[in-house]
Design a protein around this motif. Structure first.
Motif, mmCIF file in Angstrom:
data_model
loop_
_atom_site.group_PDB
_atom_site.id
_atom_site.type_symbol
_atom_site.label_atom_id
_atom_site.label_comp_id
_atom_site.label_asym_id
_atom_site.label_seq_id
_atom_site.Cartn_x
_atom_site.Cartn_y
_atom_site.Cartn_z
ATOM 1 N N LYS A 2 87.391 -44.264 34.501
ATOM 2 C CA LYS A 2 87.566 -45.548 35.158
ATOM 3 C C LYS A 2 86.794 -46.620 34.424
ATOM 4 N N MET A 34 79.870 -59.054 40.721
ATOM 5 C CA MET A 34 79.737 -59.315 42.146
ATOM 6 C C MET A 34 79.383 -58.057 42.916
ATOM 7 N N TYR A 36 80.000 -56.738 46.922
ATOM 8 C CA TYR A 36 80.613 -56.971 48.219
ATOM 9 C C TYR A 36 80.089 -55.924 49.197
ATOM 10 N N GLN A 38 81.187 -54.047 52.803
ATOM 11 C CA GLN A 38 82.350 -53.808 53.657
ATOM 12 C C GLN A 38 81.957 -52.920 54.824
ATOM 13 N N LYS A 42 86.822 -53.374 58.228
ATOM 14 C CA LYS A 42 86.792 -54.818 57.984
ATOM 15 C C LYS A 42 87.076 -55.079 56.506
ATOM 16 N N GLY A 43 87.346 -56.348 56.166
ATOM 17 C CA GLY A 43 87.535 -56.709 54.772
ATOM 18 C C GLY A 43 86.201 -56.847 54.052
ATOM 19 N N PRO A 44 86.180 -56.747 52.720
ATOM 20 C CA PRO A 44 84.936 -56.925 51.960
ATOM 21 C C PRO A 44 84.415 -58.360 52.097
ATOM 22 N N LEU A 46 81.687 -61.102 50.349
ATOM 23 C CA LEU A 46 80.919 -61.356 49.133
ATOM 24 C C LEU A 46 79.439 -61.500 49.469
ATOM 25 N N LEU A 88 80.482 -52.461 47.419
ATOM 26 C CA LEU A 88 81.417 -52.423 46.296
ATOM 27 C C LEU A 88 80.917 -53.332 45.185
ATOM 28 N N MET A 92 84.547 -59.280 36.495
ATOM 29 C CA MET A 92 85.663 -60.148 36.164
ATOM 30 C C MET A 92 85.501 -60.757 34.778
ATOM 31 N N LEU A 100 89.726 -59.245 39.587
ATOM 32 C CA LEU A 100 88.510 -58.453 39.724
ATOM 33 C C LEU A 100 88.821 -56.982 39.493
ATOM 34 N N PHE A 102 87.195 -53.387 40.536
ATOM 35 C CA PHE A 102 86.229 -52.885 41.506
ATOM 36 C C PHE A 102 85.756 -51.480 41.165
ATOM 37 N N GLY A 103 84.511 -51.186 41.546
ATOM 38 C CA GLY A 103 84.058 -49.812 41.635
ATOM 39 C C GLY A 103 84.586 -49.208 42.921
ATOM 40 N N GLY A 104 84.426 -47.893 43.070
ATOM 41 C CA GLY A 104 84.979 -47.215 44.241
ATOM 42 C C GLY A 104 84.186 -47.428 45.524
#
Lengths: 112, 110
Positions: A2, A34, A36, A38, A42-44, A46, A88, A92, A100, A102-104
């Motif tokens: 990854k 960045m 995040y 979560q 719910k949504g992530p 920042l 997370l 970018m 973006l 993302f990591g897992g």
């Protein structure tokens, strides 16, 4: 392999401890980094972002970027049960669309 | 405060149905995105749009299409839903490098 690697955890710490999270990446062209948070279902949200290498502090949170090692970190001081969430990392390259990568995510549990 | 809203929190559909997921942002952002989030795979970009009527494929566009007729609204369309599209769908909008996410829609395809 990854592009962005992040240990999935879970990471369990007692309340008041320092939480240490990190990500490694392979693409040296990444410019913005960045973190995040979560919460479940719910949504992530920042938390912090940094441009290029260096440190950034915001209250109990410190973000570090080491571009030479392709390694970023997030530290949470004086952790609280409300910090229990999935964290997370994301990166970018500034371009049209600002995509973006993302990591897992790392799941963190702060026990009272 | 930036607000990104998604039309449904939970949705259950049957295989073969056409599914519309709606996303609205209230901050006049140019860029909007659709991701799906799956355990062990993280967030993966499906499509994004950097202007009205403009769209770009992300990393996993197969089986999806999008529509952006107005700046504030970005729709994700599953033309014929399949069980492997069961997932959490997240919409986001961005001002420069700062990206803000909606609450997500958990879609189950039976």
């Amino acid at each position: 392999q990854k592009e962005v690697e992040q240990d999935p955890g879970p990471l369990s710490v007692p309340e008041g401890a320092i939480v240490s999270l990190n990500c490694t990446y392979s693409n040296s062209a990444f410019q913005y980094f960045m973190w995040y948070r979560q919460y479940s279902r719910k949504g992530p949200e920042l938390l912090m972002y940094t441009y290029s290498s260096g440190n950034k502090e915001d209250g109990r949170f410190t973000a570090q970027v080491d571009k030479s090692s392709k390694y970023i970190s997030l530290f949470i001081r004086d952790s609280q049960p409300s910090d229990s969430a999935t964290y997370l990392c994301a990166m970018m390259i500034k371009a049209a669309g600002n995509k973006l990568t993302f990591g897992g995510g790392t799941r963190v549990l702060v026990k009272p | 405060d930036v607000k990104v809203t998604q039309s449904s929190r939970y949705l259950v559909k049957r295989t073969g149905e056409k599914v519309f997921l709606e996303c609205v942002q209230d901050m006049d952002h140019e860029n909007m995105f659709w991701y799906r989030q799956d355990p062990g795979l993280g967030l993966r970009l499906i499509y994004f749009s950097y202007d009205v009527k403009m769209k770009e494929k992300g990393d996993i566009p197969e089986g999806y299409s999008v529509s952006r007729e107005k700046k504030e609204r970005f729709s994700l369309i599953l033309e014929s839903a399949s069980t492997n599209q069961t997932s959490m769908y997240l919409c986001a909008s961005s001002l420069d490098e700062l990206k803000f996410f909606g609450p997500g829609t958990r879609l189950t395809v039976l």
